[in-house]
Every structure is written in structure tokens, then in C-alpha cells.
Design an enzyme around this catalytic site. Structure first.
Site: not given
Length: 480
Positions: A170, A71, A146
């Protein structure tokens, strides 16, 4: 060349150990998958060149030769770390986050940067400043957020694992949307050093995989105390795959959170699938108790206030002075602050920062922030009381299946309620894992969430792995 699409880490490790494939061939395969498939999915903001990936390859370790995606809010030395935001579009990390250092030590091949909601603020990966990531199960729908880029890449077979961060769900919510295993560990069990913060007291690095076994393997590589992060727990390094026998622990008691299953926000198809998962556990000999967590109804509101307060504090550093984007054509210092933050941050980030500053202001802190901290203690107390009677808790991961792009553009409250079933876990600081448990009639994945007391990852892995031995949901993959 062996077809490794949707192969597990366990399978790839076996092939490498038997010398049926080399780490370089494994890397070539997945880089080719990105080149062919990711223009449609858009899971990665950047895929690194082969030479730079192999430059740090140790050749040994738990994850030797296994590619993964990271990420974009986790620092990788010499790589851009944009957090999905324009304000950091040219920021190059000067050092590795601790989780990155540990992955490299274990031989992992880090192939790129995953798309994400800007500064991890979102539940759909629609707030990224760069692109919208599609759900591989239906490219007209979101992958969740996210950490949607990380989830979509694993779900599409572009990599066998990926790292995300979980502040209010998330990792677990995208895992549910994409038919993956998604772990949110105990707060402090994984170092946050080098992870660009959204809400420091909630953020935890989590793992996406197809199987619980693989998840335990990656967690084994990254977990443990870190002298660079004072919030980490005194947790010795261990192999969390050792006790994965495929059998449920003797006398296991699981508490089904009844008020979660009866929540008005829960989609009927999600409820039906989760109830079937409960039935499957009972048939396997697990003792199931129906319990209630009344404070769950206040978790989303508590998370809303506290996370935004912390975000306002954490993101104050991005002002055009030290690093990142600086607005051009400015006349004075105040204008530089104002224009840089307006032009550099997207709308969702600006709104959350404004709310955060509002609830922290001297005239409102007592009414909002201080009360939210009291409710946080209440939620933690309820979880601790529940774990006196049961070993683990169970509730849905998601309120609904993956939704269409733009579905909540005019309903921000409904978007915020995506955290309804997950945020309480972050508030309490306990671990949770989402596991595939079925599909809607239209073929969209559904996840079930297991939650344990502090540092119960080992038991979560044992139970999750055993559940995957009696079901085959995790073996189903999208046609991409």
C-alpha cells in the site's frame, strides 16, 4: 515568494539554512497549494490551520520546517483519526503515534490527514467513506491504494513527503502509480504504536518522496526501537543519508525475479519499462542474475487469507461500545453490534472481516489459515535462500499502470491481484522500495521494486540513489 512546487526536502532544507525562505513561508506556500489544487485531487481529508500546525514546531531537527501529510490511520494527538471510515468519523486521537512524536521532534510540519482506503483495505483509494482521490497524472484514474491520498499529495506537489502504511503493497503500489519513491521498511524497524491496525504482523509505516535521498532522510527520523512497541527491533537511530554517494556498491549483484517478469498478469508496457531499467543497471556495471522464486505464485493467496484473518480480529473492537460510531434506534445489545458494524463499515471492510472469520473458524482454520502460515514460512525461506546468492532482488512494483475509476468494480479478484508483486515482501518481513523507472506510451508512470534482506535499508537507499543519478524519471512531474 520562491516557487517550491515539486521541490525536494533537500532543496527546501538548503533554502531554509541559507535564510532565503522561512519555515512559515514554506508552510504558507504549501497550504496555498492545497487550497488551489486539492479540490480537484482530493488527497486530504483535512488540512489543519496554520496556527495549530506551528504550535508543536520545534524549529530544529532533520526535517525542520518541512511540511508533510500523514495517512489517516496514524494517530495525531487532538486530531481526528478516521481510517477513512464512517465508524471513526468523529474519533479524536488522545495521543501521538511514535512516528508522529519523532517527526515533531525533528521539526516536521504536519499539515493534515491523507485520504485512504477504509481501514487500509483496498488498492485504489476508492473504498474511502469520504471521497475518491484522483491520480495527478490523469484525474480519471486512481492513485493506487490504500495510501493513495498520501501518494497523490506528493505527486501533485502539495507536500514534499508523506507517510503511508504498507500491509501488502500500500505504499509501493501507489508510488508506482504516481511516479514516486515509496519505501516499505523491514518489519519492526519502525514503531506501530499509535497506528490503527489492519493486519498487525504485516503493517509497516512507509514513506513517499520524489527522491531516494529524501526518503532516507524521513526514514532516519522515524526508524528505531520503541519501548511502546514490543515488535520493534533493537535498532539504533542513525542517518541513512550518510553513505549516499551516488555510486553503486562495488560488486553489487541484483537478482531479477524472472517468474515475476513472465507473470501472465503483467502488462506488456510495464514489462518493457522494467526491462529497460534492468538494462540501465547493467550498463552502470551492476551484475544482474536471472533467478526464480516459485513461491511468489502463492503470495497473493497467502496474503489474502492471513491479512483478512488478522483484520477480523483487529476490527472486532469497533462495535459501538467503547468509541466511534454507534447506530441509533437500537433495541438490544445484539442489535447495537449488528447495526453499528453494518452501518459503520463499508462493503469492502465487511467482506474482508467475513472472510477472515471464515478462515479462522474451527471448521476451516486447518484448511486455510494453518496452511497459509506454512506457505508464509516457505516464502520467507525462499527469500533467505535467494539472498545467499544476490544482494538485492528486482521485480515490477505494479501489474499494470494506474487504472480508471471503477475499472474493477465487477472483478474483485483482479483488484486483489494488485498485490501480486508486493505482498510477498510483507509476508517475508523484508524491506522493499519502489523507484520511478519510466512511463507508458500514454504517459502513465511505472515503478521498479528493489527488495533486500532484513535491515538492508541502507543498501536499498544506496542503490536507489545511484539509479536516480543515471536516470531522470523522478524529475518528471504531472501538469496539475
Amino acid at each position: 515568494m520562491i516557487d517550491l512546487k515539486f521541490a525536494t526536502i533537500q532543496e527546501i532544507k538548503s533554502l531554509i539554512e541559507k535564510k532565503e525562505v522561512t519555515p512559515e513561508q514554506v508552510l504558507d506556500f504549501y497550504l496555498e497549494q492545497f487550497a488551489v489544487i486539492d479540490p480537484t485531487i482530493k488527497s486530504a481529508l483535512e488540512v489543519f490551520d496554520k496556527a495549530s500546525i506551528l504550535k508543536s514546531f520545534s524549529g530544529k531537527g532533520l526535517l525542520a520546517g518541512i511540511p508533510g501529510l500523514i495517512k489517516d490511520n496514524i494517530n495525531q494527538e487532538g486530531r481526528i483519526a478516521s481510517c477513512g471510515s464512517k465508524i471513526l468519523e468523529n474519533y479524536t486521537a488522545a495521543y501521538d503515534a511514535t512516528v508522529i512524536s519523532r517527526l515533531k521532534e525533528e521539526g516536521a510540519l504536519l499539515v493534515g490527514r491523507a485520504n485512504m482506503d477504509e481501514f487500509a483495505m483496498g488498492s485504489s483509494t476508492e473504498t474511502s467513506a469520504y471521497c475518491k482521490t484522483a491520480n495527478p497524472w490523469d484525474t480519471s484514474r486512481v492513485p493506487g491504494g490504500s495510501s493513495g491520498g498520501s501518494a497523490a499529495a506528493v505527486a501533485a506537489g502539495l507536500v514534499p513527503w508523506a507517510l503511508g502504511t504498507d500491509t501488502g503493497g500500500s505504499v509501493r503500489q501507489p508510488a508506482g502509480f504516481c511516479n514516486l519513491v515509496g519505501l516499505k521498511p523491514t518489519y519492526g524497524s519502525v514503531s506501530r504504536f499509535g497506528v490503527i491496525a489492519y493486519a498487525s504482523s504485516f503493517d509497516q509505516v512507509g514513506v513517499f518522496t520524489h527522491t531516494v535521498y529524501d526518503n532516507a532522510l524521513v526514514y532516519s527520523a522515524i526508524a528505531g526501537v520503541d519501548e511502546k512497541d514490543s515488535s520493534t527491533l533493537d535498532l539504533a537511530k542513525k542517518d541513512y543519508t550518510e553513505n549516499l554517494t551516488g555510486k553503486f556498491p562495488t560488486g553489487l549483484r541484483i537478482g531479477v525475479v524472472e517468474n515475476a517478469l513472465e507473470a501472465a498478469e503483467l502488462d506488456p508496457e510495464v514489462k518493457k519499462v522494467v526491462e529497460q531499467a534492468i538494462t540501465d543497471l547493467e550498463k552502470a556495471g551492476v551484475t544482474v542474475q536471472r533467478i526464480s522464486l516459485p513461491a511468489l505464485d502463492y503470495a497473493a493467496a497467502t496474503y489474502f487469507i492471513l491479512s483478512r484473518a488478522e483484520a477480523a480480529s483487529n476490527l472486532a473492537r469497533f462495535d459501538g461500545v467503547r468509541y466511534g460510531f454507534r447506530a441509533p434506534d437500537i433495541a438490544n445489545l445484539e442489535e447495537m453490534y449488528t447495526k453499528t458494524r453494518h452501518d459503520g463499515f463499508g462493503q469492502e471492510v465487511r467482506i474482508r472481516m467475513m472472510v477472515g472469520n471464515y478462515v479462522l473458524s474451527s471448521s476451516h482454520a486447518g484448511k486455510y489459515y494453518n496452511k497459509a502460515k506454512k506457505v508464509q514460512r516457505l516464502i520467507r525461506g525462499e527469500f533467505n535462500e535467494a539472498f545467499k546468492d544476490v544482494d538485492l532482488l528486482l521485480m515490477p512494483t505494479q501489474a499494470c499502470p494506474a487504472f480508471k475509476f471503477g475499472a474493477y468494480d465487477d472483478n474483485k479478484l483482479q483488484m486483489d491481484l494488485q498485490d501480486y508483486f508486493t505482498a510477498a515482501v510483507n509476508i517475508a518481513g523484508v524491506p522493499g522500495i519502489s523507484i520511478p523507472c519510466g512511463f507508458t506510451d500514454s504517459g502513465l508512470p511505472i515503478g521498479v521494486q528493489l527488495i533486500g534482506p532484513h535491515l538492508s535499508e541502507e543498501k536499498l537507499f544506496q542503490v536507489g540513489h545511484a539509479y536516480q543519478q543515471i536516470t531522470d524519471w523522478h524529475k518528471k512531474n504531472p501538469k496539475v
